[in-house]
Design a protein around this motif. Structure first.
Motif, mmCIF file in Angstrom:
data_model
loop_
_atom_site.group_PDB
_atom_site.id
_atom_site.type_symbol
_atom_site.label_atom_id
_atom_site.label_comp_id
_atom_site.label_asym_id
_atom_site.label_seq_id
_atom_site.Cartn_x
_atom_site.Cartn_y
_atom_site.Cartn_z
ATOM 1 N N ASN A 23 0.928 -1.240 -0.060
ATOM 2 C CA ASN A 23 -0.274 -0.068 -0.009
ATOM 3 C C ASN A 23 0.941 1.065 0.137
ATOM 4 O OD1 ASN A 23 -2.205 1.771 0.105
ATOM 5 N ND2 ASN A 23 -2.445 1.391 2.482
ATOM 6 N N VAL A 24 1.483 1.475 -1.165
ATOM 7 C CA VAL A 24 2.574 2.575 -1.175
ATOM 8 C C VAL A 24 2.473 3.114 -2.724
ATOM 9 C CG1 VAL A 24 4.530 1.081 -1.484
ATOM 10 C CG2 VAL A 24 5.047 3.585 -0.938
ATOM 11 N N CYS A 25 2.326 4.607 -2.760
ATOM 12 C CA CYS A 25 2.518 4.978 -4.010
ATOM 13 C C CYS A 25 3.834 5.128 -4.652
ATOM 14 C CB CYS A 25 2.009 6.637 -3.752
ATOM 15 S SG CYS A 25 1.801 7.231 -5.346
ATOM 16 N N GLN A 26 3.949 4.807 -5.912
ATOM 17 C CA GLN A 26 5.437 4.518 -6.422
ATOM 18 C C GLN A 26 6.128 5.905 -6.856
ATOM 19 O OE1 GLN A 26 6.562 1.074 -7.042
ATOM 20 N NE2 GLN A 26 5.113 1.255 -5.609
ATOM 21 N N HIS A 27 5.275 7.149 -6.658
ATOM 22 C CA HIS A 27 5.719 8.503 -6.824
ATOM 23 C C HIS A 27 6.777 8.905 -5.683
ATOM 24 C CE1 HIS A 27 4.841 13.102 -7.045
ATOM 25 N NE2 HIS A 27 6.052 12.653 -7.802
ATOM 26 N N GLN A 59 11.991 11.922 -18.021
ATOM 27 C CA GLN A 59 12.446 10.442 -18.182
ATOM 28 C C GLN A 59 11.357 9.935 -18.832
ATOM 29 O OE1 GLN A 59 11.607 12.123 -15.172
ATOM 30 N NE2 GLN A 59 11.623 10.775 -13.615
ATOM 31 N N GLY A 60 10.036 10.351 -19.105
ATOM 32 C CA GLY A 60 8.935 9.821 -20.017
ATOM 33 C C GLY A 60 7.902 9.665 -18.748
ATOM 34 N N SER A 61 6.864 9.324 -19.502
ATOM 35 C CA SER A 61 5.564 9.259 -18.639
ATOM 36 C C SER A 61 5.729 7.941 -17.567
ATOM 37 C CB SER A 61 4.278 8.938 -19.578
ATOM 38 O OG SER A 61 2.992 8.635 -18.537
ATOM 39 N N HIS A 97 -0.136 13.687 -4.435
ATOM 40 C CA HIS A 97 -0.049 14.224 -5.929
ATOM 41 C C HIS A 97 -0.944 13.819 -6.855
ATOM 42 C CE1 HIS A 97 4.004 14.869 -3.982
ATOM 43 N NE2 HIS A 97 3.732 16.133 -4.451
ATOM 44 N N GLY A 98 -1.977 12.968 -6.295
ATOM 45 C CA GLY A 98 -3.165 12.353 -7.398
ATOM 46 C C GLY A 98 -2.775 11.223 -8.381
ATOM 47 N N TRP A 99 -1.564 10.688 -8.146
ATOM 48 C CA TRP A 99 -1.398 9.582 -8.879
ATOM 49 C C TRP A 99 -2.398 8.597 -8.837
ATOM 50 C CZ3 TRP A 99 4.061 7.531 -10.100
ATOM 51 C CH2 TRP A 99 5.102 8.478 -10.631
ATOM 52 N N ALA A 100 -2.995 8.019 -10.034
ATOM 53 C CA ALA A 100 -4.197 7.241 -9.766
ATOM 54 C C ALA A 100 -3.993 5.854 -10.595
ATOM 55 C CB ALA A 100 -5.387 7.830 -10.745
ATOM 56 N N TYR A 101 -4.167 4.891 -9.923
ATOM 57 C CA TYR A 101 -3.905 3.389 -10.388
ATOM 58 C C TYR A 101 -5.446 2.716 -10.493
ATOM 59 C CZ TYR A 101 0.556 4.262 -8.245
ATOM 60 O OH TYR A 101 1.985 5.077 -7.800
ATOM 61 N N VAL A 109 -1.301 10.535 -14.381
ATOM 62 C CA VAL A 109 -0.519 11.557 -13.147
ATOM 63 C C VAL A 109 -0.738 12.803 -13.831
ATOM 64 C CG1 VAL A 109 1.053 9.745 -13.009
ATOM 65 C CG2 VAL A 109 1.590 11.372 -14.471
ATOM 66 N N PRO A 110 -1.081 13.910 -12.735
ATOM 67 C CA PRO A 110 -0.981 15.126 -13.128
ATOM 68 C C PRO A 110 0.076 15.650 -14.101
ATOM 69 C CG PRO A 110 -1.551 14.895 -11.043
ATOM 70 C CD PRO A 110 -1.040 13.542 -11.443
ATOM 71 N N ASP A 111 0.037 16.352 -14.968
ATOM 72 C CA ASP A 111 1.093 16.896 -15.903
ATOM 73 C C ASP A 111 2.127 15.769 -16.258
ATOM 74 O OD1 ASP A 111 0.425 19.583 -14.918
ATOM 75 O OD2 ASP A 111 1.555 19.318 -13.181
ATOM 76 N N GLU A 112 1.548 14.848 -16.950
ATOM 77 C CA GLU A 112 2.228 13.848 -17.348
ATOM 78 C C GLU A 112 3.250 14.158 -18.118
ATOM 79 O OE1 GLU A 112 1.164 9.596 -19.973
ATOM 80 O OE2 GLU A 112 -0.509 11.191 -19.296
ATOM 81 N N SER A 113 3.224 14.968 -18.975
ATOM 82 C CA SER A 113 4.267 15.565 -20.057
ATOM 83 C C SER A 113 5.415 16.031 -19.438
ATOM 84 C CB SER A 113 3.739 16.207 -21.007
ATOM 85 O OG SER A 113 3.093 17.667 -20.450
#
Length: 446
Positions: A92-96, A138-140, A117-121, A130-134
């Motif tokens: 239970n941990v966000c990869q960000h 290192q790429g999305s 930061h709103g990363w959604a799985y 993810v917000p501001d994906e661009s």
């Protein structure tokens, strides 16, 4: 009793044959096992991250998007039911940035979204948005930085997980006891009591306690009027997988008890009347007849009262079948329920742990309320158990378990004494020694 094909009935009944006694090494069980941080660290690497553990109840994950969270040591675990109806377990941990992803004990969500930061799985753990994906040089990260999944299985109404990606399947880990426990309708039982206690004692003191009945007449003095505790009249079994079993005759006084008629009849009065037996018929030295009479009555009236006892041996209708499942689970099975007991390690302190008690009630068919003989109160099939959490001594885990809880902190303090060096166990404490030798075997694995 409903008609059954005898061959099918035989297949469903639990194996009650006595297991051969194991050869025990007798390695000293020294206080450092319960006190030293280095020993605790070895257990984390070799035991907790390698064994099957229960996350919660399968009935908590009925709908797509349902999730539950649980903890083990410093790890947080997340289980979900996906869009494909598969139940999965993740760290239970966000990869960000490493934030705990889902903070509630349970809920329903179509996306698993980090509150930082709103990363959604999605429910299969794949990073979808993810917000501001661009803005990532290192790429999305979408589709690449997914949640870390671990083995997850369902059995007996429980959701199990294992942090070892190379673990054996759950039923292989459980061995023959899985078929035995399957003789109880575990998945039909409802959790009607849920207590978590933070205690000042090492988790192994809990498992030691539930691995022997030697303490019963002293810690649980009233139980001797309704249950047999003597090793001369109980059956103990050890399994190659490290699990153990104990059969304790119930519904009557222990063989060593002289007198106690009043206490026995007071304790069993409600159950006798439920099964249409008159407590007065057992006065005058007849309390030892209760056990077999109750077995006959339950067999005769069970179906009419909403029970299916077709997979039970007669002795299961009155007796306590107690299983210790390595490393930290105990099932104390009764005809109408299960006292589910578990100790979990503290995050950092070897002299603390978390102790969980669930009472699983088997409601008769069609019943919405039931009197729990063990918890001594009425429970409702429609009311989920409130999760009561607190310190030892401040909240209750039920009358009998509270008596155990008084012992463990005192024992933990005693283990520090210069006057205590190691164990000196009786033969009837063989399941405790077997537990520790299984622990040693796991710690010795490369």
């Amino acid at each position: 009793m409903a008609d059954h094909d005898p061959r099918e009935l035989q297949k469903q009944l639990a194996d009650i044959s006595k297991r051969p006694e194991p050869e025990l090494r007798g390695t000293p069980i020294t206080p450092d096992r319960y006190i030293d941080k280095s020993f605790m660290d070895q257990e984390w690497d070799k035991i907790w991250t390698k064994t099957w553990q229960i996350a919660g109840l399968e009935r908590e994950l009925v709908n797509k998007g349902d999730y539950i969270t649980t903890s083990l040591g410093h790890e947080q675990i997340l289980c979900t039911r996906g869009d494909d109806d598969k139940i999965r377990a993740f760290y239970n941990v966000c990869q960000h940035r490493g934030l705990q992803l889902m903070n509630e004990p349970s809920g329903n969500s179509r996306r698993l979204t980090c509150p930082y930061h709103g990363w959604a799985y999605d429910l299969a753990g794949t990073l979808k948005a993810v917000p501001d994906e661009s803005d990532y040089p290192q790429g999305s990260p979408c589709g690449k930085l997914n949640l870390i999944e671990m083995p997850c299985e369902s059995w007996a109404g429980f959701v199990w997980y294992n942090m070892d990606p190379d673990c054996v399947p759950l039923r292989e880990f459980l061995g023959p006891i899985a078929d035995q426990i399957d003789s109880y309708p575990m998945a039909e039982m409802r959790r009607t009591h849920w207590v978590t206690i933070e205690g000042d004692f090492n988790w192994k003191l809990v498992q030691d306690n539930f691995s022997e009945s030697y303490h019963v007449p002293f810690v649980h003095p009233s139980s001797k009027f309704v249950i047999e505790y003597s090793h001369h009249h109980c059956q103990f079994d050890h399994y190659d997988e490290g699990h153990c079993r104990m059969f304790m005759p119930g519904a009557g006084p222990a063989e060593a008890i002289k007198g106690g008629e009043k206490e026995t009849l007071e304790s069993l009065e409600n159950e006798l009347r439920l099964w249409e037996l008159d407590p007065d018929d057992y006065r005058g030295g007849k309390t030892r007849n209760i056990r077999k009479d109750l077995q006959r009555q339950k067999r005769k009236l069970g179906e009419a009262k909403g029970y299916d006892f077709s997979t039970y041996h007669d002795d299961q209708l009155t007796d306590n079948w107690h299983y210790t499942i390595f490393p930290n689970l105990s099932f104390s099975l009764k005809p109408d329920g299960n006292i589910w007991l578990r100790a979990r390690p503290h995050e950092s302190d070897p002299e603390k742990c978390y102790f969980d008690m669930w009472y699983m009630t088997l409601f008769p068919k069609g019943a919405t309320e039931y009197y729990s003989w063990v918890m001594r109160e009425h429970v409702s099939v429609d009311t989920p158990a409130e999760h009561i959490q607190g310190k030892a001594g401040e909240i209750s885990a039920g009358p009998a378990i509270d008596e155990d809880l008084e012992i463990w902190p005192m024992q933990q303090r005693g283990l520090h004494s210069r006057g205590y060096k190691r164990d000196y166990l009786a033969g009837q404490e063989s399941r405790m020694r077997y537990f520790h030798e299984t622990l040693e075997d796991w710690l010795a694995k490369p």
